[in-house]
Scaffold this active site. Structure first.
Site, PDB file in Angstrom:
ATOM      1  N   HIS A   1     -11.150  30.448   1.546  1.00 36.89           N
ATOM      2  CA  HIS A   1     -11.126  31.432   0.747  1.00 36.89           C
ATOM      3  C   HIS A   1     -10.233  32.535   1.461  1.00 36.89           C
ATOM      4  CE1 HIS A   1     -14.898  33.245   2.341  1.00 36.89           C
ATOM      5  NE2 HIS A   1     -14.034  34.093   2.686  1.00 36.89           N
TER       6      HIS A   1
ATOM      7  N   GLU B   1     -12.595  32.251  -4.019  1.00 37.86           N
ATOM      8  CA  GLU B   1     -13.212  31.248  -3.715  1.00 37.86           C
ATOM      9  C   GLU B   1     -12.574  30.059  -4.234  1.00 37.86           C
ATOM     10  OE1 GLU B   1     -15.499  31.335  -1.506  1.00 37.86           O
ATOM     11  OE2 GLU B   1     -17.294  32.516  -1.990  1.00 37.86           O
TER      12      GLU B   1
ATOM     13  N   ASP C   1     -11.030  43.540  -0.465  1.00 35.33           N
ATOM     14  CA  ASP C   1     -12.391  43.222  -1.388  1.00 35.33           C
ATOM     15  C   ASP C   1     -13.446  44.162  -0.865  1.00 35.33           C
ATOM     16  OD1 ASP C   1     -12.442  42.334   1.282  1.00 35.33           O
ATOM     17  OD2 ASP C   1     -12.628  40.092   0.564  1.00 35.33           O
TER      18      ASP C   1
ATOM     19  N   ASN D   1     -14.120  27.849   3.847  1.00 39.32           N
ATOM     20  CA  ASN D   1     -13.767  27.052   2.683  1.00 39.32           C
ATOM     21  C   ASN D   1     -12.434  27.149   2.181  1.00 39.32           C
ATOM     22  OD1 ASN D   1     -14.122  29.384   1.382  1.00 39.32           O
ATOM     23  ND2 ASN D   1     -15.813  28.711   0.216  1.00 39.32           N
TER      24      ASN D   1
HETATM   25  C1  GLP Z   1     -15.241  37.055   4.455  1.00 39.98           C
HETATM   26  C2  GLP Z   1     -14.066  38.088   3.695  1.00 39.98           C
HETATM   27  C3  GLP Z   1     -12.762  37.699   3.986  1.00 39.98           C
HETATM   28  C4  GLP Z   1     -12.571  37.211   5.361  1.00 39.98           C
HETATM   29  C5  GLP Z   1     -13.244  35.935   5.496  1.00 39.98           C
HETATM   30  C6  GLP Z   1     -13.517  35.274   6.900  1.00 39.98           C
HETATM   31  O1  GLP Z   1     -15.962  36.517   3.445  1.00 39.98           O
HETATM   32  N1  GLP Z   1     -14.226  38.631   2.558  1.00 39.98           N
HETATM   33  O2  GLP Z   1     -11.629  38.701   3.373  1.00 39.98           O
HETATM   34  O3  GLP Z   1     -11.440  36.942   5.845  1.00 39.98           O
HETATM   35  O4  GLP Z   1     -14.694  36.112   4.962  1.00 39.98           O
HETATM   36  O5  GLP Z   1     -14.279  36.153   7.576  1.00 39.98           O
HETATM   37  P1  GLP Z   1     -14.527  36.175   9.282  1.00 39.98           P
HETATM   38  O6  GLP Z   1     -13.255  36.581   9.848  1.00 39.98           O
HETATM   39  O7  GLP Z   1     -15.586  36.748   9.532  1.00 39.98           O
HETATM   40  O8  GLP Z   1     -14.620  34.408   9.654  1.00 39.98           O
END
Ligand code: GLP
Length: 251
Positions: free
Chosen positions: A151, A156, A67, A149
């Protein structure tokens, strides 16, 4: 879905890096799906450290990031493009022409089509991203983090399981969770993300979860209820997914 619970963040990162490096060693032309965020930082650090002591050849591998934020140039230090440069790309011998990250400004498409509305250019960028994945023969191995959440990438709650790469609106919760990366200014409201369907098409998937902030999400994933309201639950429909979580993320 196979579960591996390891002691802590370091152990999770070591295990993930080992899977990553094995994949490149066994199939030099592997196509990898790559995550950003806090969770995979340890995995990247470990890969880079291993590469500084033992030669690993990444030249024939292809990477596709999951992403990118809409509106950030690849040169923007807050972009996932900058994150990848800093944490992996600058340190290994990947071929730049084989590194793919969605362009949140669709610059090339807008240059080729002067006057095209940004919204339309971004849709074309998403379609071109899917085509690049298909041209590479599909994803072999995709690493994922887990949003609080549920995702995955920026899919989402409510994301259709058959969704492909597209522009999405980020929830307030996700924007708040990422606010630490935007000390000045707001977290962008939109992003380009691989779809849940794109991710499920990957031959193998590794999901990483670490820390107590992920407990609720990990517990819900363990419950094995499959619902689009909890995007990570789509992984129950995939035949080769490993979840590597640390003890802190398991209640
Ligand atoms: C972000 C990214 C995701 C990631 C997730 C968890 O928003 N777009 O690809 O896996 O949230 O993030 P973190 O590893 O910082 O908890």
């Amino acid at each position: 879905m196979r579960w591996e619970t390891v002691e802590d963040y370091d152990a999770m990162s070591r295990r993930a890096a080992a899977i990553f490096l094995d994949a490149v060693r066994n199939t030099p032309s592997v196509a990898l799906g790559l995550p950003t965020g806090g969770t995979p930082l340890g995995m990247y650090r470990r890969i880079v450290a291993e590469c500084s002591t033992t030669h690993h050849c990444f030249r024939d591998a292809t990477t596709f990031n999951l992403d990118e934020y809409v509106g950030l140039a690849p040169s923007d230090p807050r972009s996932y493009c900058a994150y990848m440069r800093e944490n992996l790309f600058a340190h290994v011998d990947l071929d730049p022409s084989r590194m793919h990250i969605p362009d949140g400004l669709a610059t090339r498409i807008r240059e080729r089509n002067p006057g095209i509305p940004l919204e339309h250019a971004l849709d074309l960028e998403c379609a071109a991203y899917e085509e690049s994945i298909a041209r590479a023969g599909g994803l072999d191995l995709t690493f994922l983090g887990l949003g609080r959440n549920g995702h995955i990438a920026f899919n989402e709650p409510g994301s259709p399981f058959e969704s492909r790469t597209r522009v999405v609106t980020l929830t307030r919760e996700t924007r708040d969770a990422n606010a630490c990366y935007f000390p000045e200014g707001e977290v962008p409201s939109h992003a380009i993300t691989m779809g849940v369907g794109t991710i499920l098409s990957s031959r193998s998937i590794v999901l990483l979860a670490s820390g107590s902030s992920k407990r609720e999400a990990v517990e819900r994933l363990r419950s094995a209820e499959v619902t689009e309201e909890f995007p990570a639950s789509a992984l129950h429909l995939h035949s080769d997914t490993i979840v590597i979580c640390d003890e802190q993320s398991v209640a």
